[in-house]
Design an enzyme around this catalytic site. Structure first.
Site, PDB file in Angstrom:
ATOM      1  N   GLY A  31       0.843  -1.199   0.000  1.00 25.95           N
ATOM      2  CA  GLY A  31       0.000   0.000   0.000  1.00 25.95           C
ATOM      3  C   GLY A  31       0.878   1.249   0.000  1.00 25.95           C
ATOM      4  CG  HIS A  32       3.307   2.109   3.345  1.00 24.59           C
ATOM      5  ND1 HIS A  32       3.234   0.939   4.051  1.00 24.59           N
ATOM      6  CD2 HIS A  32       2.757   3.061   4.134  1.00 24.59           C
ATOM      7  CE1 HIS A  32       2.686   1.166   5.226  1.00 24.59           C
ATOM      8  NE2 HIS A  32       2.370   2.432   5.301  1.00 24.59           N
ATOM      9  CB  SER A 181       1.919  -2.039   9.549  1.00 23.95           C
ATOM     10  OG  SER A 181       2.230  -1.182   8.480  1.00 23.95           O
TER      11      SER A 181
END
Ligand code: PAF
Length: 302
Positions: A31-32, A181
């Site tokens: 996602g990051h 996370s």
């Protein structure tokens, strides 16, 4: 790629405009990486921040437990073409106990705000500090944190901050679980139960695209799916305006249906953005990975 610990040093390394910023808490996942790649495609300089912001953790145990792995974050950032990783110490960000708080109260009181009091003031305060100190032209945020995104957009508008906020679709694991996370803390059986969130949201999206506009009916679809899953404790399921996070009774121009639940010891959030178009409702279900997430190669380190 350079690693910096002060804002002045970071600004001194900008080589080409526009400057794109991807603020993170670290422990990167795809996602990051998607945010970093979007920034790389659009910006002359790409900076990423890694800072576990103590202001936004309303439970001390959650802050202490938050996974960290700067070395891997730097590797992933480098592979995504990031120019600068700004990884400050807490003292660098907050040399004095902070006396200023940024509150976007009307948008922060519902949903996450009910379950995480003070969280959004902590997010807004650190994001304003990063935008003021690093002065990016563009800043990238994931749609997975839908309420956070709405709050940041409103704050930037209200305070005339000259940074364009760029949203990016949620990235999901192959089976639909939204990347977070915190997923590394799910046990094997909780990981299976956790799929009820995305399954419910996908069924809800199908119904919305087929013409169902009632918030109650759409929320029921998600609630029923989650009720059938073992060990899922729902905190909320709500349709809200993407503009001001107001509760909606029917699907509006831009809105999102969000869910929060505890699965085992882990608190998860997810949502789907819905948009009314001339052709009907379009659901942004996010992007599915075609391989296991990099998160699990880091799981041994937490
Ligand atoms: O979404 C996050 O990772 C954090 O809330 C953010 C925006 C980096 C602020 O600490």
């Amino acid at each position: 790629m350079r690693i910096t610990s002060t804002m002045a040093e970071t600004r001194g390394l900008y080589s080409a405009a526009p400057v794109g910023l991807v603020p993170t808490l670290g422990f990167l996942h795809e996602g990051h990486v998607a945010l970093l790649e979007a920034a790389r495609a659009e910006c002359g300089t790409v900076a990423m921040t890694v800072f576990v912001n103590p202001l936004q953790f309303n439970e001390t145990s959650d802050l202490a437990r938050y996974p960290r792995n700067l070395e891997r974050d730097v590797e992933l950032a480098s592979a995504a073409g990031v120019d600068i990783v700004f990884a400050p110490a807490v003292d660098e960000m907050f040399p004095l106990p902070i006396a200023t708080e940024v509150s976007v109260a009307p948008l922060a009181q519902r949903m996450e705000g009910v379950h995480r009091p003070g969280h959004f003031a902590g997010v807004a305060t650190v994001v304003v500090k990063l935008l003021a100190g690093l002065r990016p032209d563009r800043a990238y945020f994931g749609k997975k944190d839908a309420q956070q995104l709405a709050i940041i957009r409103r704050m930037v508008l209200d305070l005339s901050i000259p940074t364009t906020i760029v949203p990016h679709p949620t990235v999901r694991e192959r089976d639909g679980l939204a990347l977070s996370s915190r997923n590394v803390f799910l046990s094997e059986s909780d990981r299976v139960s956790a799929l009820a969130l995305s399954r419910g949201l996908m069924a809800m999206s199908d119904a919305a695209e087929a013409g169902e506009r009632s918030a109650r009916a759409l929320e029921e679809i998600v609630l029923d799916t989650m009720a059938a899953a073992a060990g899922v404790r729902v905190e909320y399921v709500e349709l809200a305006s993407a503009r001001d996070v107001a509760r909606l009774d029917v699907v509006d121009e831009h809105c999102f249906l969000a869910v929060a639940a505890r699965v085992g010891e882990v608190r998860l959030i997810d949502n789907v953005h819905l948009e009314v178009t001339p052709d009907g409702v379009a659901a942004d279900r996010g992007i599915l990975l075609d391989r296991p997430s990099v998160l699990y190669s880091q799981a041994d380190d937490v």
